[in-house]
Design an enzyme around this catalytic site. Sequence first.
Site, short mmCIF file in Angstrom:
data_model
loop_
_atom_site.label_atom_id
_atom_site.label_comp_id
_atom_site.label_asym_id
_atom_site.label_seq_id
_atom_site.Cartn_x
_atom_site.Cartn_y
_atom_site.Cartn_z
N PRO A 191 37.23 2.78 23.37
CA PRO A 191 36.85 2.16 22.07
C PRO A 191 37.44 3.08 20.77
O PRO A 191 37.49 4.30 20.82
CB PRO A 191 35.45 2.28 22.01
N CYS A 212 56.46 -1.61 -5.00
CA CYS A 212 57.53 -2.94 -5.23
C CYS A 212 57.67 -3.72 -4.18
O CYS A 212 58.90 -3.76 -3.52
CB CYS A 212 58.99 -2.14 -5.68
#
Length: 421
Positions: A275, A346
């Site tokens: 997990p 950007c």
Amino acid sequence: MNFFEVRDGELWCEDVPLRRIAEEVGTPVYVYSTATLERHYTVFRDAFAPRKVLVAYAVKSNSNLSVLRTLAKLGAGADTVSEGEIRRALAAGVRPDRIVFSGVGKTRRELAFAVEVGVSEINVESEPELDLLSEVAEVLDARPAITFRVNPDVSAGGHAKISTGKSDNKFGVSFSEAERLYAKASADPHLNPIGVSCHIGSQITDLGPMAEAFTKMRGLVERLRASGFNVPRLDLGGGLGAPYFDSPDPPEPSVYAAAVEKVLAGLDVELVFEPGRVISANAGVLLSRVIHVHERPEGRRFLVVDGAMNDLVRPAMYDAFHDIRPVTTPRQGANLAAYDVVGPICETGDTFCRDRELPPLDSGDLVAFMTAGAYGSAMSSEYNTRPLVPEVLVKGDSYAVVRPRPTYEEMLAREPLAPWL
Ligand SMILES: *Cc1c(COP(=O)(O)O)cnc(C)c1O
């Protein structure tokens, strides 16, 4: 269940106000809760009692050394997918016999390293990898323990980029190949096949596909045993989902464990789990500060924060949802408004969410991206020459910076100029 709670009108991590960490360490910053990590690990492990299982925490979900050490101290193993992750696990104090080495393209060097370290199992994903490992083991005169990663050909739901259990994914071998390769490996004096493994995907919230895959894996163990092979171990991978608040909550580990026990009833086998997210996801938040609130005349409202896709890429990469909470609780009756929450990078992809209903926020306010402890900082980069986001671990009323923000000098010093320049 986690230890990020509102007290006295603001959000705390355990006994530390997040505002204090933001002021002292700066933003953006990841903040992890020790109590949450410990609770998730022990709840998962204890769900299988009285069976003794190896819970090999998936290092890739959050590989910070202090996070690994916190789990290692409780006896957790480590599921690793590179030499670097094996080295991290060892550095954090995980014993080699609790380290699992997975991955679709392990190099010769990485395999040799794992064999020399003596990891608990190497999950072999293909015949070329089996042949390469056999060569490496012969050179080192070793006999590494291996399992075969089988692709059970089930759809586990979740996002296509994190689904791994269909036969057209790159992971694992088919059931028939697994049987043929098990025989081949058993005849090889330098290989020690000890079991089979699978991992069908991540952020799984429906136990149906898991039960289907595990039933097929049980069938494989029984067929291999009927053919006379020793198959002591079954590794059922990771993938159990964490709550992100945009869909029904995933099942609790106890419900998952009951489903596993139902499928495996009467089968005597050592179990391994890998997990990641279910242990680390809601043990962490990304704390960020609002730079501007920018309202367009036509009505869109942008919340520009100082965290960005290089710090937390999940929304851009997987369309993932993160609950966003103001660190200071809004006054009663404050009107919600729809914001697009964006970072400064950007790229239009640097958008955490659109039209999210949030209370009034202003420049300088702090927000927390919740459930960001898994696949958050572990996937971060320095895109746009933004310093790698720092990490803080809280325990009770103390906290420590467990990965500092690099300085610009450190960042630039990593790149020597070519000698002809
Ligand atoms: C990624 C991965 C895991 C962990 O997945 P989670 O969804 O974080 O639980 C476990 N095993 C393998 C082989 C993996 O690649």
